[in-house]
Motif scaffolding. Structure first.
Motif, PDB file in Angstrom:
ATOM      1  N   THR A   2     -67.066  40.978  15.004  1.00 28.63           N
ATOM      2  CA  THR A   2     -66.539  42.344  14.990  1.00 28.63           C
ATOM      3  C   THR A   2     -65.035  42.290  15.213  1.00 28.63           C
ATOM      4  O   THR A   2     -64.557  41.686  16.172  1.00 28.63           O
ATOM      5  N   TYR A   3     -64.297  42.911  14.288  1.00 27.38           N
ATOM      6  CA  TYR A   3     -62.838  42.921  14.361  1.00 27.38           C
ATOM      7  C   TYR A   3     -62.346  44.342  14.625  1.00 27.38           C
ATOM      8  O   TYR A   3     -62.820  45.289  14.010  1.00 27.38           O
ATOM      9  N   GLY A   4     -61.390  44.482  15.539  1.00 25.39           N
ATOM     10  CA  GLY A   4     -60.735  45.761  15.776  1.00 25.39           C
ATOM     11  C   GLY A   4     -59.389  45.737  15.076  1.00 25.39           C
ATOM     12  O   GLY A   4     -58.570  44.847  15.348  1.00 25.39           O
ATOM     13  N   TYR A   5     -59.160  46.671  14.155  1.00 25.20           N
ATOM     14  CA  TYR A   5     -57.900  46.690  13.406  1.00 25.20           C
ATOM     15  C   TYR A   5     -57.071  47.900  13.808  1.00 25.20           C
ATOM     16  O   TYR A   5     -57.530  49.040  13.775  1.00 25.20           O
ATOM     17  N   ILE A   6     -55.830  47.634  14.198  1.00 29.72           N
ATOM     18  CA  ILE A   6     -54.899  48.683  14.638  1.00 29.72           C
ATOM     19  C   ILE A   6     -53.620  48.558  13.822  1.00 29.72           C
ATOM     20  O   ILE A   6     -53.059  47.473  13.707  1.00 29.72           O
ATOM     21  N   ARG A   7     -53.168  49.676  13.251  1.00 30.44           N
ATOM     22  CA  ARG A   7     -51.894  49.667  12.526  1.00 30.44           C
ATOM     23  C   ARG A   7     -51.088  50.901  12.885  1.00 30.44           C
ATOM     24  O   ARG A   7     -51.605  52.007  12.916  1.00 30.44           O
ATOM     25  N   PHE A  20     -57.587  52.359  22.627  1.00 29.54           N
ATOM     26  CA  PHE A  20     -58.444  53.114  23.542  1.00 29.54           C
ATOM     27  C   PHE A  20     -59.649  53.681  22.791  1.00 29.54           C
ATOM     28  O   PHE A  20     -60.782  53.592  23.255  1.00 29.54           O
ATOM     29  N   GLU A  21     -59.392  54.288  21.613  1.00 29.29           N
ATOM     30  CA  GLU A  21     -60.477  54.874  20.817  1.00 29.29           C
ATOM     31  C   GLU A  21     -61.519  53.825  20.431  1.00 29.29           C
ATOM     32  O   GLU A  21     -62.723  54.063  20.540  1.00 29.29           O
ATOM     33  N   ILE A  22     -61.048  52.660  19.990  1.00 33.92           N
ATOM     34  CA  ILE A  22     -61.961  51.595  19.561  1.00 33.92           C
ATOM     35  C   ILE A  22     -62.749  51.062  20.753  1.00 33.92           C
ATOM     36  O   ILE A  22     -63.969  50.885  20.681  1.00 33.92           O
ATOM     37  N   ASN A  23     -62.061  50.808  21.877  1.00 36.15           N
ATOM     38  CA  ASN A  23     -62.755  50.321  23.079  1.00 36.15           C
ATOM     39  C   ASN A  23     -63.801  51.314  23.562  1.00 36.15           C
ATOM     40  O   ASN A  23     -64.911  50.936  23.938  1.00 36.15           O
ATOM     41  N   ASN A  24     -63.430  52.585  23.553  1.00 36.00           N
ATOM     42  CA  ASN A  24     -64.333  53.652  23.989  1.00 36.00           C
ATOM     43  C   ASN A  24     -65.589  53.679  23.111  1.00 36.00           C
ATOM     44  O   ASN A  24     -66.711  53.761  23.597  1.00 36.00           O
ATOM     45  N   PHE A  25     -65.373  53.606  21.801  1.00 36.77           N
ATOM     46  CA  PHE A  25     -66.463  53.605  20.825  1.00 36.77           C
ATOM     47  C   PHE A  25     -67.383  52.403  21.059  1.00 36.77           C
ATOM     48  O   PHE A  25     -68.607  52.527  21.048  1.00 36.77           O
ATOM     49  N   ILE A  64     -68.025  43.104  10.841  1.00 38.43           N
ATOM     50  CA  ILE A  64     -67.711  44.531  10.966  1.00 38.43           C
ATOM     51  C   ILE A  64     -66.220  44.690  11.248  1.00 38.43           C
ATOM     52  O   ILE A  64     -65.661  44.007  12.103  1.00 38.43           O
ATOM     53  N   LEU A  65     -65.586  45.593  10.498  1.00 35.41           N
ATOM     54  CA  LEU A  65     -64.182  45.939  10.715  1.00 35.41           C
ATOM     55  C   LEU A  65     -64.155  47.352  11.283  1.00 35.41           C
ATOM     56  O   LEU A  65     -64.630  48.293  10.642  1.00 35.41           O
ATOM     57  N   ILE A  66     -63.634  47.503  12.500  1.00 31.38           N
ATOM     58  CA  ILE A  66     -63.574  48.830  13.136  1.00 31.38           C
ATOM     59  C   ILE A  66     -62.120  49.277  13.201  1.00 31.38           C
ATOM     60  O   ILE A  66     -61.244  48.535  13.656  1.00 31.38           O
ATOM     61  N   CYS A  67     -61.856  50.498  12.735  1.00 32.12           N
ATOM     62  CA  CYS A  67     -60.517  51.073  12.862  1.00 32.12           C
ATOM     63  C   CYS A  67     -60.657  52.551  13.244  1.00 32.12           C
ATOM     64  O   CYS A  67     -61.734  53.120  13.143  1.00 32.12           O
ATOM     65  N   SER A  68     -59.566  53.142  13.698  1.00 32.39           N
ATOM     66  CA  SER A  68     -59.644  54.516  14.184  1.00 32.39           C
ATOM     67  C   SER A  68     -59.925  55.500  13.055  1.00 32.39           C
ATOM     68  O   SER A  68     -60.666  56.459  13.230  1.00 32.39           O
ATOM     69  N   GLU A  69     -59.329  55.265  11.870  1.00 27.52           N
ATOM     70  CA  GLU A  69     -59.561  56.159  10.727  1.00 27.52           C
ATOM     71  C   GLU A  69     -59.219  55.430   9.433  1.00 27.52           C
ATOM     72  O   GLU A  69     -58.524  54.426   9.437  1.00 27.52           O
ATOM     73  N   LEU A  70     -59.724  55.959   8.321  1.00 27.66           N
ATOM     74  CA  LEU A  70     -59.519  55.327   7.009  1.00 27.66           C
ATOM     75  C   LEU A  70     -58.044  55.151   6.672  1.00 27.66           C
ATOM     76  O   LEU A  70     -57.662  54.173   6.052  1.00 27.66           O
ATOM     77  N   SER A  71     -57.194  56.102   7.090  1.00 27.35           N
ATOM     78  CA  SER A  71     -55.775  56.047   6.727  1.00 27.35           C
ATOM     79  C   SER A  71     -55.067  54.833   7.326  1.00 27.35           C
ATOM     80  O   SER A  71     -53.980  54.465   6.890  1.00 27.35           O
ATOM     81  N   ARG A  72     -55.666  54.174   8.324  1.00 31.39           N
ATOM     82  CA  ARG A  72     -55.077  52.955   8.900  1.00 31.39           C
ATOM     83  C   ARG A  72     -55.144  51.801   7.908  1.00 31.39           C
ATOM     84  O   ARG A  72     -54.390  50.853   7.995  1.00 31.39           O
ATOM     85  N   LEU A  73     -56.078  51.890   6.947  1.00 31.46           N
ATOM     86  CA  LEU A  73     -56.265  50.800   5.972  1.00 31.46           C
ATOM     87  C   LEU A  73     -55.210  50.831   4.874  1.00 31.46           C
ATOM     88  O   LEU A  73     -54.919  49.809   4.274  1.00 31.46           O
TER      89      LEU A  73
END
Length: 197
Positions: A2-7, A20-25, A64-73
């Motif tokens: 599982t990867y957390g992606y932040i941009r 924070f959002e990803i950790n919370n989720f 699994i790639l987890i990000c806060s929202e699609l627009s981060r991609l």
């Protein structure tokens, strides 16, 4: 894995909200992020020029790639769809938190990804258009836009680090080394020292 992606687009934005959002989720869903990928780069840059491109090459079926929202991609619909298409073809899941989507390789995921990518792009375009209209109106009213000529911002990347920089300088640490420690270029350290320390 599982990867957390932040941009974030600029260094003035913070990665902490997305983390924070990803950790919370993950806490709520008893998931553990095996690896974090963070970058400060415009979404307009091609995926290959970003850490996201390297990550996608490394990911395997079932990851699994987890990000806060699609627009981060990506910045636009085609870029987002390109990333999602690659992930779907390789059975990599993309989970978004704000949009609450679980995108896999099924047809429903493909339809959802298209619809929400399109709506995200329309929303960004509308915001951009409203901003341009507001700026044009202010300019027409004679209001001078931007920072006054010849004036620098009082806040820099190193604001608040004066004491630490002074201690490092007293220990004969070079500007280059201070830059590496604080995550900035040596010239940023040099000009900051001349002006503030």
């Amino acid at each position: 894995m599982t990867y957390g992606y932040i941009r974030v687009s600029t260094d003035k934005q913070t990665i902490e909200n997305q983390r924070f959002e990803i950790n919370n989720f993950c806490e709520k869903n008893t998931l553990i992020v095996d690896r974090w990928i963070e970058e400060t780069i415009s979404g307009a840059k091609s995926v290959q020029e970003r850490k996201l491109g390297k990550l996608l090459k490394r990911m395997k079926k079932g990851d699994i790639l987890i990000c806060s929202e699609l627009s981060r991609l990506g910045r636009n619909l085609l870029m987002i769809m390109g990333v999602l298409n690659e992930c779907m073809n390789r059975d990599i899941q993309v989970w978004t938190i704000k949009d609450n989507y679980r995108l896999g390789s099924d047809i429903n995921s493909k339809v959802l990804a298209f619809a929400f990518g399109l709506s995200a792009e329309i929303e960004r375009n509308l915001i951009s258009q409203r901003t341009k209209e507001a700026l044009a109106r202010k300019k027409a009213e004679g209001i001078i836009l931007g920072r006054p000529k010849g004036r620098k911002s009082s806040k820099t990347k190193l604001t608040g680090q004066e004491k630490r920089i002074k201690e490092l300088l007293e220990r004969k640490v070079s500007y280059s080394a201070i830059g590496r420690i604080l995550g900035v270029h040596r010239l940023t350290v040099s000009s900051f020292v001349k002006e503030r320390v």
